[in-house]
Design an enzyme around this catalytic site. Structure first.
Site, PDB file in Angstrom:
ATOM      1  N   GLU A 292       8.438  12.141 -20.189  1.00 36.22           N
ATOM      2  CA  GLU A 292       8.716  12.843 -18.925  1.00 36.22           C
ATOM      3  C   GLU A 292       7.430  13.346 -18.255  1.00 36.22           C
ATOM      4  O   GLU A 292       7.331  13.370 -17.024  1.00 36.22           O
ATOM      5  CB  GLU A 292       9.697  13.999 -19.152  1.00 36.22           C
ATOM      6  CG  GLU A 292       9.185  15.068 -20.097  1.00 36.22           C
ATOM      7  CD  GLU A 292      10.247  16.138 -20.409  1.00 36.22           C
ATOM      8  OE1 GLU A 292      11.398  15.975 -20.028  1.00 36.22           O
ATOM      9  OE2 GLU A 292       9.887  17.136 -21.056  1.00 36.22           O
TER      10      GLU A 292
ATOM     11  N   HIS B 168      16.133  18.386 -27.593  1.00 35.90           N
ATOM     12  CA  HIS B 168      14.850  18.525 -26.883  1.00 35.90           C
ATOM     13  C   HIS B 168      14.446  19.997 -26.854  1.00 35.90           C
ATOM     14  O   HIS B 168      15.307  20.876 -26.823  1.00 35.90           O
ATOM     15  CB  HIS B 168      14.984  17.999 -25.458  1.00 35.90           C
ATOM     16  CG  HIS B 168      14.879  16.507 -25.377  1.00 35.90           C
ATOM     17  ND1 HIS B 168      14.142  15.872 -24.417  1.00 35.90           N
ATOM     18  CD2 HIS B 168      15.403  15.527 -26.161  1.00 35.90           C
ATOM     19  CE1 HIS B 168      14.220  14.559 -24.594  1.00 35.90           C
ATOM     20  NE2 HIS B 168      14.989  14.323 -25.643  1.00 35.90           N
ATOM     21  N   GLU B 169      13.156  20.221 -26.850  1.00 39.99           N
ATOM     22  CA  GLU B 169      12.565  21.581 -26.817  1.00 39.99           C
ATOM     23  C   GLU B 169      12.916  22.444 -28.030  1.00 39.99           C
ATOM     24  O   GLU B 169      12.506  23.591 -28.115  1.00 39.99           O
ATOM     25  CB  GLU B 169      12.933  22.355 -25.524  1.00 39.99           C
ATOM     26  CG  GLU B 169      12.368  21.783 -24.266  1.00 39.99           C
ATOM     27  CD  GLU B 169      13.235  20.717 -23.635  1.00 39.99           C
ATOM     28  OE1 GLU B 169      12.681  19.768 -23.071  1.00 39.99           O
ATOM     29  OE2 GLU B 169      14.477  20.813 -23.719  1.00 39.99           O
TER      30      GLU B 169
ATOM     31  N   HIS C 134      25.246  15.023 -22.658  1.00 41.41           N
ATOM     32  CA  HIS C 134      24.063  15.855 -22.417  1.00 41.41           C
ATOM     33  C   HIS C 134      24.452  17.319 -22.338  1.00 41.41           C
ATOM     34  O   HIS C 134      25.345  17.678 -21.565  1.00 41.41           O
ATOM     35  CB  HIS C 134      23.366  15.440 -21.112  1.00 41.41           C
ATOM     36  CG  HIS C 134      22.100  16.205 -20.871  1.00 41.41           C
ATOM     37  ND1 HIS C 134      21.830  16.870 -19.692  1.00 41.41           N
ATOM     38  CD2 HIS C 134      21.038  16.433 -21.682  1.00 41.41           C
ATOM     39  CE1 HIS C 134      20.650  17.459 -19.793  1.00 41.41           C
ATOM     40  NE2 HIS C 134      20.150  17.213 -20.976  1.00 41.41           N
ATOM     41  N   HIS C 135      23.819  18.142 -23.166  1.00 39.79           N
ATOM     42  CA  HIS C 135      24.007  19.596 -23.135  1.00 39.79           C
ATOM     43  C   HIS C 135      22.672  20.265 -22.848  1.00 39.79           C
ATOM     44  O   HIS C 135      21.904  20.530 -23.777  1.00 39.79           O
ATOM     45  CB  HIS C 135      24.494  20.120 -24.495  1.00 39.79           C
ATOM     46  CG  HIS C 135      25.900  19.740 -24.834  1.00 39.79           C
ATOM     47  ND1 HIS C 135      26.416  19.906 -26.098  1.00 39.79           N
ATOM     48  CD2 HIS C 135      26.910  19.228 -24.079  1.00 39.79           C
ATOM     49  CE1 HIS C 135      27.677  19.498 -26.116  1.00 39.79           C
ATOM     50  NE2 HIS C 135      28.000  19.078 -24.899  1.00 39.79           N
ATOM     51  N   GLU C 136      22.354  20.501 -21.609  1.00 39.75           N
ATOM     52  CA  GLU C 136      21.206  21.368 -21.332  1.00 39.75           C
ATOM     53  C   GLU C 136      21.708  22.797 -21.496  1.00 39.75           C
ATOM     54  O   GLU C 136      22.694  23.184 -20.858  1.00 39.75           O
ATOM     55  CB  GLU C 136      20.675  21.121 -19.914  1.00 39.75           C
ATOM     56  CG  GLU C 136      19.581  22.086 -19.476  1.00 39.75           C
ATOM     57  CD  GLU C 136      18.390  22.131 -20.435  1.00 39.75           C
ATOM     58  OE1 GLU C 136      17.760  21.099 -20.644  1.00 39.75           O
ATOM     59  OE2 GLU C 136      18.116  23.221 -20.999  1.00 39.75           O
TER      60      GLU C 136
ATOM     61  N   ASN D 218      -5.157  25.772 -16.696  1.00 41.44           N
ATOM     62  CA  ASN D 218      -3.766  25.447 -16.360  1.00 41.44           C
ATOM     63  C   ASN D 218      -2.797  25.488 -17.545  1.00 41.44           C
ATOM     64  O   ASN D 218      -1.755  24.866 -17.501  1.00 41.44           O
ATOM     65  CB  ASN D 218      -3.715  24.067 -15.692  1.00 41.44           C
ATOM     66  CG  ASN D 218      -4.269  23.003 -16.611  1.00 41.44           C
ATOM     67  OD1 ASN D 218      -4.622  23.308 -17.752  1.00 41.44           O
ATOM     68  ND2 ASN D 218      -4.355  21.782 -16.137  1.00 41.44           N
TER      69      ASN D 218
ATOM     70  N   GLU E 194      12.894  15.892 -29.384  1.00 42.72           N
ATOM     71  CA  GLU E 194      11.739  15.661 -28.510  1.00 42.72           C
ATOM     72  C   GLU E 194      10.625  16.519 -29.114  1.00 42.72           C
ATOM     73  O   GLU E 194       9.819  16.050 -29.897  1.00 42.72           O
ATOM     74  CB  GLU E 194      12.067  16.047 -27.081  1.00 42.72           C
ATOM     75  CG  GLU E 194      10.906  15.857 -26.141  1.00 42.72           C
ATOM     76  CD  GLU E 194      11.076  16.685 -24.892  1.00 42.72           C
ATOM     77  OE1 GLU E 194      11.320  17.906 -24.991  1.00 42.72           O
ATOM     78  OE2 GLU E 194      10.956  16.116 -23.804  1.00 42.72           O
TER      79      GLU E 194
ATOM     80  N   GLU F 226       4.884  21.155 -25.652  1.00 39.27           N
ATOM     81  CA  GLU F 226       4.741  19.957 -24.826  1.00 39.27           C
ATOM     82  C   GLU F 226       3.345  19.865 -24.211  1.00 39.27           C
ATOM     83  O   GLU F 226       3.182  19.816 -22.990  1.00 39.27           O
ATOM     84  CB  GLU F 226       5.863  19.929 -23.791  1.00 39.27           C
ATOM     85  CG  GLU F 226       7.220  19.871 -24.499  1.00 39.27           C
ATOM     86  CD  GLU F 226       8.416  19.758 -23.577  1.00 39.27           C
ATOM     87  OE1 GLU F 226       8.245  19.779 -22.341  1.00 39.27           O
ATOM     88  OE2 GLU F 226       9.541  19.645 -24.100  1.00 39.27           O
TER      89      GLU F 226
END
Ligand code: NOJ
Ligand code: CA
Length: 712
Positions: A507, A482-483, A412-414, A192, A501, A170
């Protein structure tokens, strides 16, 4: 198939015995040569006689064995060709041509009696090649220490790169010369960068490059299955990349058993950047769909209880109190609600109403299930169970309400990257979805992988992502991960993988912002492997207006956000902003309502990575077209012709464009909307602001409808 045994061309050069074979792309523009030089397997590639890949070697380092890198002889070789047209389940077009010429070489290493096969496929837009390990005695079960595939560049090209990281993709892209990567990475590591690259010249694919003499070159991979993800390490003295596989927890790079294959390594090349976007090499190198009945896989537009959490206006967690150690043991009726929990029934119903009113098929709700109080950064194994709602989320009530309004809920499954925990719950979680009318899931892998020591892109976790997709197919569930590892065209084989994603999405515009030209790079990099759930459509750029404690700024104009529905292809498109922000700009919101997600064909009108791109797409099942232009930092006037329209037909174009003084930072909401008659002969000159763009809907119209309207 022609068998070429040993020597299609044999000649003696400088006293060395060289066996070389050349094939050309179907249109003759690209040429690939494979040869054995001093026992090494070497390939090189040229485009219209310009070098693309200089002689580069191929092979492996195998754990506890001799290297599989030299002492090769050609055992046998053959050529073949292929040409077919296949139908997509969803995509930028309904039909894709898969045409290539193939060279297959079987190599023998007499000193170890091992065999390594290599298959090259040469398309009009580039090359794919992979290693194949046939069944053999001396290479049965083996461990890859490193893949030794080289990509020797012909010069100090300009590259759009992100650091070769094991845990995140990302990043904003950096545009620099290859020779500048090391210096820039050094600065970033001490600055950073959130993670450490594996080397100061390590980058991720898909890597986009441009040469000084105008060639566009893209390096990536296709069909990443049961293998580690390939990063690239640059030798910046001679501009040669070498594959760098993502290791597992103990540093190994892959466990293989013959017969097996590597993923395809791809080199897309053209002197016209538009061809990079139009190339379908990545899909063509994947297997046809393994799902027979695909009727349940449907593109969809959705909204969600999401941006309010991302901006920090509301929270995923129900309470600010720490829950019990064991998930499920907290009595939520006794804890103090934090008062900002987004996934509460009343709020969710508000989103369902908005979706129903404006024609969105889906509503995503995050933070509906218990566990969000300590979900992140604590290496908590049993972190979510994916089936237990918070007390203020009336699962059945919401399910029935959505159904009554003709809206589908999106699950949604985080996982919090607790991968074993997710696998333990997967069947139950998918069954729970089906029982409650959910047909699609957004999954996520935030944070360090559990078990600890594994990373986000090794063979082990690639297999997990694949398992989640295949099991979802058993339940007729669509997945938007995602990720997870960046895609490699696997959705041709498993079209229920409707998006990922796996790059820096919208985001980040609420986490400090992304570069204004980010969206002019992504289609040349991340999207080469498949669609991105970029979550466009943010109309309020000043995030402090959503949450006074968040000073982030969305580096984009409003009409740039509209164009993303065209330029960032995905069968799954979100309208990310809050309903109340859309209500302030209903005239511009009309484009998001009108834009479809299923396409018959696509035309790439203008393109330059990092600077601009303009794409036209025809809606499936109608004669309507939609155009999107996104622009980087310098202002620019786009010039397009409407010659893609049918002759003899009349259309009404609605043009949503940056106003004269628009600018992504100072004046992002300054836009104009105008309507005009267009035909196949029409042309448009349209200025796009810094960080701006335009979007056009082109609807077929009758004479009656165009009465009194001017031509463009
Ligand atoms: C990161 C995802 O990209 C984002 O969309 C999601 O809201 C959070 N993780 C929480 O799951
Ligand atoms: Ca993310």
């Amino acid at each position: 198939m022609k068998k070429l045994f040993l020597s299609s061309i044999l000649f003696l050069a400088f006293g060395l015995f060289i066996q070389a074979q050349t094939i050309n792309s179907p249109d003759g523009n690209i040429s690939l040569t494979f040869e054995i030089t001093e026992g090494k397997a070497i390939y090189h590639l040229s485009y219209k006689e310009k070098p693309v890949i200089k002689p580069s070697s191929l092979g492996f380092e195998i754990k506890d064995q001799e290297p599989l890198q030299d002492g090769f002889e050609i055992r046998e070789s053959s050529t073949d060709n292929f040409d077919e047209i296949w139908e997509t389940v969803w995509g930028e077009e309904s039909k894709i041509r898969n045409q290539y010429n193939e060279l297959f070489v079987s190599l023998h290493q007499p000193s170890t009696e091992r065999i390594l096969d290599i298959r090259f496929r040469l398309f009009d837009t580039g090359l794919g090649f992979r290693y194949e390990f046939p069944l053999q005695e001396k290479l049965a079960h083996f461990v890859i220490k490193e893949e030794l595939t080289q990509f020797a560049m012909a010069g100090d090209h300009t590259a759009f790169w992100i650091p070769g990281d094991y845990d995140t993709q990302e990043y904003d892209y950096t545009e620099s010369k290859l020779s500048e990567i090391k210096g820039l990475m050094e600065k970033a590591v001490t600055g950073n960068l959130s993670q450490q690259p594996f080397s100061l010249t390590g980058v991720q694919t898909s890597l986009m490059m441009k040469t000084d003499d105008g060639l566009y070159i893209n390096l990536h991979e296709a069909a990443l299955v049961d293998y580690a993800t390939m990063h690239l390490n640059l030798d910046d003295e001679n501009f040669t990349f070498q594959s760098w596989l993502n290791p597992d927890a103990i540093g190994d790079k892959g466990y293989l058993q013959a017969p097996s294959t590597s993923p395809w390594r791809t080199v897309i090349v053209s002197d016209d950047a538009r061809d990079i976007l139009a190339s379908r090499i990545t899909y063509n190198l994947n297997e046809p769909s393994k799902i027979e009945d695909t009727s349940w896989i449907k593109p969809m537009k959705y909204i969600g209880v999401w941006w309010e959490m991302i901006t920090g206006k509301s929270s995923w967690a129900y309470t600010d109190e720490l829950p019990s150690v064991k998930l499920g043991e907290t009595d939520y009726s006794k804890v103090k609600p934090n008062g900002i929990h987004g996934a509460n029934t009343e709020n969710v119903k508000r989103y369902i109403d908005f979706a129903a009113e404006h024609g969105f098929q889906g509503v995503l709700v995050e933070g509906w299930n218990i566990g969000w109080e300590d979900w992140f950064g604590n290496s908590k194994d049993y972190v979510f169970d994916f089936v237990t709602p918070y007390p203020d989320f009336d699962l059945e009530g919401i399910r029935d309400y959505a159904k009554s309004k003709g809206v589908e809920m999106v699950m949604h499954h985080e996982t919090s990257s607790s991968v074993r925990n997710y696998e333990r719950h997967l069947d139950k979680a998918y069954q729970f979805m089906k029982d409650n009318g959910y047909n699609s899931v957004k999954s996520g892998y935030v944070g360090d992988i559990l078990p600890r020591g594994e990373n986000h892109y090794s063979q082990w976790i690639v297999n997990h992502y694949q398992h989640a997709i295949e099991k979802a197919a058993d339940y007729q569930i669509m997945v938007n991960a995602h990720e997870a590892v960046r895609p490699t065209g696997v959705s041709r084989t498993w079209p229920n993988l409707i998006a990922n994603e796996s790059a820096r999405g919208t985001e980040f515009q609420a986490f400090g912002g992304s570069k204004p030209n980010h969206v002019t790079v992504l289609p040349f990099t991340r999207l080469i492997g498949g669609p991105m759930d970029y979550t466009p459509g943010v109309f309020e750029m000043d995030i402090s207006k959503v949450n006074p404690d968040n000073n982030s700024w969305v580096n984009s104009t409003l009409t740039n956000q509209l164009a993303l529905y065209i330029t960032m292809y995905s069968p799954l498109q979100m309208a990310a902003d809050l309903p109340e922000n859309y209500e302030r700009f209903m005239d511009a919101f009309q484009f998001i309502k009108d834009v479809p997600v299923a396409w018959e064909e696509s035309r790439y009108l203008e393109a330059e990575p990092g600077y601009y791109l303009t794409i036209a797409r025809k809606e499936k099942g109608t004669n309507n077209w939609f155009v999107g232009n996104v622009n980087g930092v310098p202002e620019r006037t786009s010039e397009i012709s409407f010659d893609f329209l049918d002759s003899g037909k009349t259309y009404i174009a609605t043009i949503y464009a940056d106003d004269k003084n628009a600018h992504y930072r100072n004046n992002p909401q300054a836009y104009t909307i105008r309507k005009a008659i267009v035909t196949q002969k029409s042309k448009l000159k349209q200025k796009s602001a810094s960080g701006g763009g335009y979007a056009i809907s082109i609807m077929e119209a009758t004479k009656e409808q165009t009465k009194g309207m001017k031509k463009l």
